[in-house]
Scaffold this active site. Sequence first.
Site, short mmCIF file in Angstrom:
data_model
loop_
_atom_site.label_atom_id
_atom_site.label_comp_id
_atom_site.label_asym_id
_atom_site.label_seq_id
_atom_site.Cartn_x
_atom_site.Cartn_y
_atom_site.Cartn_z
N LEU A 1 5.70 -9.57 0.14
CA LEU A 1 6.23 -10.56 1.09
C LEU A 1 5.83 -11.98 0.70
O LEU A 1 5.51 -12.80 1.56
CB LEU A 1 5.78 -10.25 2.52
CG LEU A 1 6.27 -8.93 3.13
CD1 LEU A 1 5.67 -8.73 4.51
CD2 LEU A 1 7.78 -8.89 3.19
N CYS A 2 5.83 -12.25 -0.61
CA CYS A 2 5.53 -13.62 -1.06
C CYS A 2 6.62 -14.11 -2.02
O CYS A 2 6.33 -14.74 -3.04
CB CYS A 2 4.16 -13.69 -1.72
SG CYS A 2 3.83 -12.43 -2.95
N GLY A 3 7.86 -13.77 -1.69
CA GLY A 3 8.99 -14.27 -2.46
C GLY A 3 9.02 -13.69 -3.87
O GLY A 3 8.68 -12.54 -4.10
#
Length: 287
Positions: A88-90
């Site tokens: 969930l950090c691109g």
Amino acid sequence: MPGTKEIRVKIKSVQNTRKITKAMEMVAASKMRRAQERMRAARPYAEKIRQVAAHISHANAEYKHPFLVARDTVKRVGIIVVTTDKGLCGALNTNLLRQVLIQSKEWQAEGEAIEACCIGNKGLGFLQRLGIPVLSHAVQLGDRPQLERLIGAIKVMLDGYMNDRFDRVVLAYTRFINTMKQEAVLEQLLPLSGEKLGTPEGTWDYLYEPEAKDVLDQVLTRYVEAIIFQAVAENMASEQSARMVAMKAASDNAATRIDELTLVYNKNRQAAVTKELSEIVGGAAAV
């Protein structure tokens, strides 16, 4: 077209998702500030030990440390891959691992064998799926880099280079530039090059106590550990920045989706009311 009940359930679901992404955005923003402070606090030590290592490497010592000697041929490469433990950090991990994949294919095409050290769960899973042997790893590091948890994995690679298991060691991590930009970096760690160490201002002469070998072993080992620790700190700052931006984008997209679904819901509701009124008017007219 879905009914009003289904649309209502969908709106509620998107609203719940937006609450989660908004909370994660705020948490990441708080962690990002602390991670950036830790990263900047580690820079003076890394810069100072770089200067010391540069002076020592350019001194006319009788002993030449293996970290400073380039190999004539490269048959085996060790790579240290620094990634995050969580997602969930691109595209932070994707950009780095894509470069690692491209570089590993080039090495294999040149007949160079590859072995790896992984710092972070994402890189460990990727290299295992890729079939690259993983000699050591350090995962679940938390939000604060701790050198004592990294030294074991790092030492395996340093010993491998000292024992001629590797002819070159490469470090892959994500460098923090600013909140909106992070850069995937692959740089040669060993042998230490002149560009990495820098050129000292003038020539220094040293008296070694007890002897040059013991001093250089300690200083250059601490220097390499400082480089890797700084890379982990940079990667953690990049992780929190990328997660904050990704969660903000997700929250904005959820808000847009809620507006679109609300518009469809209102249209469906208006159509249902109009239909009921038409039926009432038609029934009254028939009577």
